[in-house]
Enzyme design. Structure first.
Site, PDB file in Angstrom:
ATOM      1  N   GLU A 134       2.033   9.515  -1.244  1.00  0.00           N
ATOM      2  CA  GLU A 134       1.183  10.718  -1.282  1.00  0.00           C
ATOM      3  C   GLU A 134       1.543  11.774  -0.238  1.00  0.00           C
ATOM      4  OE1 GLU A 134      -2.831   9.171  -1.050  1.00  0.00           O
ATOM      5  OE2 GLU A 134      -2.659   8.165  -2.987  1.00  0.00           O
ATOM      6  N   GLU A 249      -0.325   2.358 -10.414  1.00  0.00           N
ATOM      7  CA  GLU A 249      -1.739   2.104 -10.104  1.00  0.00           C
ATOM      8  C   GLU A 249      -2.631   2.461 -11.290  1.00  0.00           C
ATOM      9  OE1 GLU A 249      -2.885   3.897  -6.364  1.00  0.00           O
ATOM     10  OE2 GLU A 249      -0.965   3.431  -5.429  1.00  0.00           O
TER      11      GLU A 249
HETATM   12  C1  XIL Z   1      -7.385   1.933  -2.428  1.00  0.00           C
HETATM   13  C2  XIL Z   1      -7.923   0.530  -2.571  1.00  0.00           C
HETATM   14  O1  XIL Z   1      -8.013   0.205  -3.931  1.00  0.00           O
HETATM   15  C3  XIL Z   1      -9.286   0.428  -1.926  1.00  0.00           C
HETATM   16  O2  XIL Z   1      -9.740  -0.928  -1.902  1.00  0.00           O
HETATM   17  C4  XIL Z   1      -9.242   0.961  -0.496  1.00  0.00           C
HETATM   18  O3  XIL Z   1     -10.529   0.987   0.043  1.00  0.00           O
HETATM   19  C5  XIL Z   1      -8.647   2.356  -0.469  1.00  0.00           C
HETATM   20  O4  XIL Z   1      -7.367   2.350  -1.089  1.00  0.00           O
HETATM   21  N1  XIL Z   1      -3.915   5.359  -4.011  1.00  0.00           N
HETATM   22  C6  XIL Z   1      -3.255   4.354  -3.364  1.00  0.00           C
HETATM   23  C7  XIL Z   1      -3.948   3.070  -3.081  1.00  0.00           C
HETATM   24  O5  XIL Z   1      -2.033   4.464  -3.125  1.00  0.00           O
HETATM   25  O6  XIL Z   1      -3.504   2.439  -1.911  1.00  0.00           O
HETATM   26  C8  XIL Z   1      -5.459   3.248  -3.023  1.00  0.00           C
HETATM   27  O7  XIL Z   1      -6.050   1.966  -2.909  1.00  0.00           O
HETATM   28  C9  XIL Z   1      -5.941   3.979  -4.251  1.00  0.00           C
HETATM   29  C10 XIL Z   1      -5.308   5.351  -4.335  1.00  0.00           C
END
Ligand code: XIL
Length: 346
Positions: A134, A249
């Site tokens: 990101e 994701e």
């Molecule tokens: C999220 C997790 O799912 C949560 O449990 C945590 O509290 C915050 O992070 N983008 C990403 C992930 O790259 O690492 C994130 O994961 C969701 C958004």
């Protein structure tokens, strides 16, 4: 109808040389045998949802906590699954010591040491690392689109190059990935962010930075009408740069679906799964599809502020399995989408 063995997502993915997997809650991995069985049965790749992030794995400046990461990698190896590493450099999930300890004078050394240590720990056992997560944020106002993250503020744009070069040295065989969100849609914000990510990837390639793949997070709104040709064109451009493409994701949130009828929401979600994954897999560069969690009761989306305000007490239906670990329509749509792919030989 069986969804196990040859009928699993894992088997359908493997048959086409693809990887299907999920983000794993390593706490649940310790306590929930049914969760372990579900992951082992359905996934040929896993990623830690949080356990390999800085805050979890590097709790003090001079101390690393590898237990949960080690357990996940051991679990994966026991079940002949691959592992993605997530992540090495991000503006979130920084440990509490970060702000008081890291400064422009030592940031380079601290970032380098962290990456050497964590990547070195799992050397040879990780298929792909999310090296930088990101790094683009148009809202931060820079013309190159770079997020003014702590790493950027302390090291300038070169922090990205440093992270990739250090990761390559520490594990020459891991596929080094740039991962980002908000690049899926064809609305104006999606268009500009996608262009900024592509410009970054081109710049890295031109400068000889070792980047092997781009991760499209794929957190998608079930009501979207914005999934147009833009993301497919992006995948083709990435392929032309020699990059692999991973859906890292994937989940489909139903926050903007008003219906309280689960079957209605499930049908809309499954449709997005089917269309999106089928479209993405049409390009041979796309080899890995991971959902962010495997079952609805353990989805991060349930904790989002927007979700809690809009649908207090309602559970998301975002993932292939429901809260009882039964397959949802999204499971079948995803499996059919995997079947649509041409066999990969990587
Ligand atoms: C999220 C997790 O799912 C949560 O449990 C945590 O509290 C915050 O992070 N983008 C990403 C992930 O790259 O690492 C994130 O994961 C969701 C958004």
């Amino acid at each position: 109808m069986s969804i196990d063995g040859p009928a699993s997502l894992r088997a359908h993915a493997s048959a086409r040389g693809l990887f299907y997997g999920a983000a794993v809650d390593t706490g649940l991995l310790r306590t929930d045998a049914a969760y372990r069985a579900l992951l082992a049965g359905q996934c040929n790749i896993v990623v830690a949802e949080n356990a390999m992030k800085w805050a979890a794995i590097h709790p003090e400046p001079d101390r690393y906590a590898f237990e949960q990461g080690d357990e996940l990698v051991a679990f994966a190896e026991q079940h002949a699954m691959q592992v993605r590493g997530h992540n090495l450099c991000w503006h979130e999930a920084l440990p509490s010591w970060f702000a008081s300890t890291v400064n422009p004078g030592n940031a380079r050394q601290i970032l380098t040491e962290h990456i050497r240590t964590v990547v070195g720990r799992y050397k040879g056992r990780i298929r792909a690392w999310d090296v930088v997560n990101e790094a683009i944020a148009l809202e931060d106002g820079r013309t190159d689109g770079l997020r003014t993250s702590p790493w950027f503020e302390m090291l300038g744009p070169g922090y990205i190059d440093l992270a990739f070069r250090t990761a390559r040295e520490a594990d020459p065989h891991a596929l080094l990935t740039y991962n980002d969100y908000g690049i899926e849609y064809d609305h104006p914000a999606g268009f500009t962010k996608r262009a900024a990510v592509m410009a970054l990837l081109k710049r890295l390639k031109a400068d000889g930075v070792p980047v092997d793949a781009v991760g499209i997070q794929s957190h998608i709104d079930a009501t979207t009408s914005g999934l147009g040709p833009g993301i497919s064109a992006f995948v083709s451009e990435a392929q032309a740069l020699g990059l692999k493409v991973f859906l890292t994701e994937l989940d489909v949130n139903d926050d903007n679906l008003a219906s309280e009828d689960i079957a209605v929401r499930d049908a809309a979600i499954a449709k997005v799964y089917g269309q999106y994954v089928t479209t993405m897999l049409a390009n041979l560069a796309v080899t890995d599809v991971l959902t962010w969690g495997i079952s609805d009761n353990h989805s991060w989306l349930n904790n989002s502020k927007y979700h809690k305000e809009k649908h207090p007490g309602r559970q998301e239906r975002a993932l292939p399995f429901d809260a009882s670990y039964h397959p949802a329509p999204a499971f079948y749509a995803l499996r059919t989408a995997l079947d649509s792919a041409t066999v990969r030989n990587a």
